[in-house]
Design an enzyme around this catalytic site. Structure first.
Site, PDB file in Angstrom:
ATOM      1  N   ASP A 128       0.656  -0.967   0.085  1.00  0.00           N
ATOM      2  CA  ASP A 128      -0.294  -0.003  -0.044  1.00  0.00           C
ATOM      3  C   ASP A 128       0.745   1.381   0.055  1.00  0.00           C
ATOM      4  O   ASP A 128       0.313   2.412  -0.182  1.00  0.00           O
ATOM      5  CB  ASP A 128      -1.092   0.119   1.195  1.00  0.00           C
ATOM      6  CG  ASP A 128      -1.983  -1.039   1.048  1.00  0.00           C
ATOM      7  OD1 ASP A 128      -2.668  -1.187  -0.223  1.00  0.00           O
ATOM      8  OD2 ASP A 128      -2.231  -1.730   2.030  1.00  0.00           O
ATOM      9  N   ASP A 171      -6.451  -4.557  -6.181  1.00  0.00           N
ATOM     10  CA  ASP A 171      -6.333  -3.158  -5.623  1.00  0.00           C
ATOM     11  C   ASP A 171      -4.691  -2.847  -6.019  1.00  0.00           C
ATOM     12  O   ASP A 171      -4.651  -1.826  -5.826  1.00  0.00           O
ATOM     13  CB  ASP A 171      -6.501  -3.076  -4.224  1.00  0.00           C
ATOM     14  CG  ASP A 171      -7.562  -4.031  -3.547  1.00  0.00           C
ATOM     15  OD1 ASP A 171      -7.931  -4.996  -4.222  1.00  0.00           O
ATOM     16  OD2 ASP A 171      -8.274  -3.618  -2.649  1.00  0.00           O
TER      17      ASP A 171
HETATM   18  N1  GLY Z   1      -7.506  -1.840  -0.688  1.00  0.00           N
HETATM   19  C1  GLY Z   1      -8.335  -2.202   0.064  1.00  0.00           C
HETATM   20  C2  GLY Z   1      -9.740  -1.934  -0.036  1.00  0.00           C
HETATM   21  O1  GLY Z   1     -10.206  -1.290  -1.344  1.00  0.00           O
HETATM   22  O2  GLY Z   1     -10.658  -2.037   0.695  1.00  0.00           O
END
Ligand code: GLY
Length: 408
Positions: free
Chosen positions: A118, A178
């Site tokens: 992230d 993601d």
């Molecule tokens: N990347 C985590 C979400 O979209 O909840």
């Protein structure tokens, strides 16, 4: 009526009483955008004041009606500083710039995080927007260090960036859709840091994700885990969606945004093709509600009595505005019209918070992790970030169009 959205009937009409006419007409899009930005400025200022003296804290959501914050290490830490940068860009207000600088600084330790993918989300939204608007050399240094940290999660043999380290007994090498969102940061670092290796990582990650994450209809699995010996997928599942085989709304939005951005930054046609495929899937989905704000998962059998995800709509709207400039003219028009519909809904009383309400967040009705019973039908910092980004993108697109028209 769906308990999650009382007032939806009002929003769907989208009526606006302009001038002296007694007949409702549609509110001009430019007015919608200005109204949304004005409200976002109001809420963001309140939020910035509230947390100003809470060292290191950043807004996350509302829990049991109370503001929940995090430190730099939560994946959402960069969204509020990023929102402040966009609002500064839209208004030129020096107070917003001051807050943007102050909250961006809170993320400085992210540059050394190697335990999570992230880092791209966190640093690109905060420092990335700060760098884009100020060219502050110190921001560049933090970002380049962050890119070095992120790159440690790339495995040459598998050709992808590892998303998560937990659940090792089930997933050998999990990659979530993601993760496409971290590639913009790597491409920036490839250009700025003159590191072609990062470009190759981003392209490999995007290529393998096309190969293994998507279903024939253009929808995507959430988690694909790879066998570390063969480099091939050994399991395809969900973590935040309704079922392994379902279309979790935010995951689809990340896919749309990710491939649109990859095409914008690399000009590789296969990425444009993928972005358009996802856009077609989403825009034509039979269970896309009339107001174009998706249910949290397109395949939850309890539709329509389930929560929406305004964050998915905001991410989609921002991506579709971007895609509208990149796709062929006809499809581009469809993308823009869809995004405008989403922005009209999000800027209506059904989703846009009253000034001073909603814990100082801008949008209501997002869903973070329903299967985990966490963040259901609440405000979320990333819904606000992508909503404001979409408004700013819409404004810029109009300015470009206006310039073109003057020169024609
Ligand atoms: N990347 C985590 C979400 O979209 O909840």
């Amino acid at each position: 009526m769906n308990k999650y959205l009382a007032g939806i009937g009002f929003l769907c009409i989208g009526a606006w009483w302009g001038g002296c006419s007694s007949r409702p007409t549609e509110e001009p899009m430019a007015t919608v955008v200005e109204r949304g930005l004005e409200r976002a400025v109001h809420q963001a200022q309140l939020m910035a004041e509230k947390l100003e003296n809470q060292e290191g804290r950043l807004p996350k959501t509302l829990k049991d009606g109370e503001l929940e914050t995090s430190d730099y290490s939560w994946w959402c830490s960069g969204f509020f500083p990023g929102e402040l940068w966009y609002l500064y860009e839209a208004t030129g207000n020096p107070a917003l710039k001051g807050y943007a600088e102050q909250y961006t600084q809170r993320l400085e330790p992210v540059k050394d995080i190697t335990y999570s993918h992230d880092v791209g989300f966190m640093l690109n939204c905060s420092y990335g927007n700060g760098w884009r608007l100020t060219h502050n050399e110190a921001y560049r240094e933090v970002m380049l260090q962050g890119a070095r940290s992120l790159a440690t999660r790339y495995n040459e043999k598998i050709g992808l960036i590892r998303s998560w380290d937990f659940n090792r007994q089930q997933w050998q090498y999990p990659v979530i859709i993601d993760n496409m969102m971290n590639l913009e940061f790597l491409l920036w670092a490839a250009r700025e840091g003159k590191e072609p290796r990062y470009y190759e990582m981003a392209v490999s990650h995007a290529d393998k994700t096309i190969r293994h994450h998507f279903r024939p209809d253009g929808s995507t699995w959430h988690v694909v885990s790879y066998d570390t010996l063969t480099g091939e997928p050994h399991v395809k599942q969900t973590h935040q969606g309704y079922a392994d085989s379902s279309a979790w709304a935010r995951g689809q939005a990340w896919a749309l945004y990710g491939y649109t951005m990859m095409y914008r930054d690399t000009q590789r046609k296969d990425y444009l093709h993928q972005a358009c495929k996802v856009a077609r899937y989403l825009m034509g989905h039979p269970r896309m509600p009339e107001d174009k704000v998706p249910y949290w998962d397109f395949d939850d059998p309890k539709i329509p009595d389930i929560p929406r995800d305004a964050s998915a709509a905001a991410i989609m709207a921002s991506a579709l505005i971007d895609l509208s400039r990149l796709a062929d003219a006809e499809f581009g028009k469809q993308c823009l019209a869809f995004a405008e519909g989403q922005l009209r809904s999000l800027t209506s009383p059904a989703y846009l918070a009253e000034a001073g309400s909603n814990g100082r967040f801008v949008l209501m009705h997002s869903t973070g992790n329903l299967p985990g019973n966490s963040e259901v039908d609440v405000p979320l910092s990333y819904a606000d970030y992508y909503y404001v980004e979409a408004l700013v993108r819409w404004k810029k697109l109009q300015e470009e169009e206006n310039k073109k028209n003057i020169h024609e």
